[in-house]
Design an enzyme around this catalytic site. Structure first.
Site, short mmCIF file in Angstrom:
data_model
loop_
_atom_site.label_atom_id
_atom_site.label_comp_id
_atom_site.label_asym_id
_atom_site.label_seq_id
_atom_site.Cartn_x
_atom_site.Cartn_y
_atom_site.Cartn_z
N GLN A 132 -9.42 3.03 0.50
CA GLN A 132 -10.70 2.89 1.17
C GLN A 132 -11.06 4.15 1.95
OE1 GLN A 132 -8.31 0.28 1.24
NE2 GLN A 132 -9.53 -0.50 -0.45
N LYS A 171 -1.04 -3.89 -3.43
CA LYS A 171 -2.31 -3.36 -2.92
C LYS A 171 -2.46 -1.94 -3.45
CE LYS A 171 -5.54 -1.92 0.07
NZ LYS A 171 -6.08 -0.55 0.10
N SER A 179 0.80 -1.21 0.00
CA SER A 179 0.00 0.00 0.00
C SER A 179 0.84 1.28 0.00
CB SER A 179 -0.95 -0.04 1.20
OG SER A 179 -1.92 0.96 1.09
#
Length: 483
Positions: free
Chosen positions: A342, A338, A314
């Site tokens: 969100q 990733k 991420s």
């Protein structure tokens, strides 16, 4: 430089997913606007749309009434409502979209701001398996030898099969001083094994700095273990200190870093990526892409490289791919992969829905989702970094042949005792190596690997990995820096 993080819903396990470009990141998306503005934006996405058939909503209401009025057992309204929400989210087949109840959300907020109690490892759901993303530096999980991609099969003897991520996390987390037994399946290992971990307080220090002399050049090393509220400030302060000391090159180490707040990695990239190229792009559901730029006039006047591994996810990947597209070396192994963002959407009662709203893209517009960032200089650690805990029922001895023996042989080799082979056959040379290890550690010299011998071999391997005595990836990054 101490490695100390071989390889955090955060298992910390006192909280849910902060890292992993988690729920909170999207709320602060690209650092634009205040919280009030972001909340307004989120709320606009929630009301019923024109495409929603009123009869569909009535169908849900009908099912609720049917259960309440006719089901044999009493059931709480809250359980039905939360079950409906979880059911809707499960149909998305997105491991990063989930429902966080009041308790989980409170733990999540606590994790962002302070220390907390747990084992200290982040997990995700990968192919319906509860999977370790990375243990936190100096956490019980790291000290016990948990590694990226370890799959959790059971907790305290109870299978986690069929549980969602929140339910699995609830079983693993607990109070400081309490024990939890995890059954782990490690990639490349035939048999699962158990690890007993004593939960502890997990600190949130996230940036560590050191200086090494490489070919007469003073070289700074900044290790970033997570992207939390204070990470960017800590990073900037420590980078300034290193520059004041006259560093001539810099290595940024994000191995085992599962991600975190988007704003943190943004503020860090603004220190390196000049204004003539975006440091990040965000893509919405309609395919609209928004680039984000710094106000930096020019790049650093010294070389920089980044070290990654399969536990870098991420926000770590946002950093790595931006630096890669600037022309800097990325050293290590392909990262986790990733590439979505969100948002945590408040539901009004303290609970939230964490929903995937965006993709993040590299400066050049590339997505690394489910692919990862490939290093420009690929290098693995020594074989002993990838060994498994040894489960001993009967002592291993001469003339036996099995996978667990090969595992022990690799560990012995990593500790400097030559077993002669690592293929799983317990040879005379292996027996001699075992005796030598036992002699050096004041154990009975049987030449057999019993529980005591295996436990000590394993403990010394874990210590060696955590102490960074043979960190090939970092050594390679330092070596390549001035090439």
């Amino acid at each position: 430089m101490s490695l100390k993080k071989t390889h955090i819903v955060l298992l910390l396990l006192g909280a849910l997913v902060l890292g992993f470009a988690g729920a909170y990141m999207g709320v602060q998306l690209a650092g634009q606007g205040n919280d009030e503005g972001n909340n307004e934006q989120v709320e606009q996405a929630i009301p019923r749309t024109e495409e929603t058939n009123p009869s569909d909503i009535e169908k849900v209401d009908q099912a609720f009434s049917l259960i309440k009025e006719n089901y044999l057992e009493d059931v709480e309204d809250k359980e039905l409502i939360e079950g409906a929400i979880q059911g809707m989210l499960s149909t998305l087949e997105d491991p990063y979209s989930s429902y966080m109840d009041v308790e989980t959300m409170a733990q999540f907020n606590e994790q962002i701001e302070s220390s907390f109690e747990g084992i200290g490892a982040e997990v995700s759901m990968v192919n319906n398996m509860v999977t370790i993303v990375a243990p936190i530096k100096d956490s019980p999980a790291e000290k016990a030898g948990l590694r990226p991609n370890d799959q959790v099969l059971s907790v305290d003897g109870e299978s986690v099969e069929g549980l969602d991520l929140n339910e699995a996390v609830a079983k693993i987390r607990g109070e400081k001083g309490s024990e939890v037994v995890l059954e782990i399946q490690r990639p490349g290992s035939t048999d699962p094994f158990e690890i007993t971990i004593v939960r502890d307080t997990i600190p949130l220090e996230t940036v560590y700095s050191s200086v090494e002399e490489i070919d007469g050049k003073k070289t700074g090393i900044l290790e970033v273990t997570n992207f939390s509220e204070r990470t960017a400030q800590e990073f900037s302060e420590q980078l300034t200190t290193l520059e004041d000391e006259g560093i001539e090159g810099l290595v940024i180490d994000v191995r085992g870093n599962p991600g975190g707040l988007l704003t943190a990695v943004e503020d860090m990239l603004k220190l390196f990526v000049p204004e003539d190229m975006p440091y990040l792009q965000i893509e919405d559901k309609n395919g609209e892409k928004t680039p984000y730029f710094s106000e930096l006039s020019e790049k650093k006047d010294y070389p920089v490289s980044v070290v990654i591994d399969e536990g870098s996810a991420s926000a770590s990947e946002i950093l790595a791919v931006a630096m890669k597209e600037m022309g800097y070396d990325i050293v290590g192994q392909t990262s986790f992969g990733k590439g979505t963002v969100q948002q945590a959407v408040p539901m009004g009662d303290g609970s939230s829905i964490k929903l995937t709203f965006y993709k993040w893209l590299s400066p050049e517009g590339e997505s690394i989702h489910e692919k990862g960032v490939e290093p420009t200089v690929a290098i693995k650690q020594a074989d002993y970094f990838y060994t498994n805990p040894v489960q001993i029922e009967e002592p291993l001895e001469f003339d036996q042949s099995e996978d667990s023996i090969g595992n022990v042989q690799t560990m012995l080799e990593g500790l400097g005792f030559e077993p002669g082979r690592t293929d799983g056959y317990f040879s005379e040379e292996t027996e001699t190596a075992v005796r030598a290890f036992q002699q050096d550690n004041e154990l009975e010299e049987t030449g057999k690997v019993d529980q005591e011998t295996a436990g000590l071999i394993e403990a010394q391997i874990i210590d060696k990995i955590r102490n960074g005595e043979d960190d090939r990836q970092l050594e390679k990054a330092l070596e390549e820096l001035y090439q």
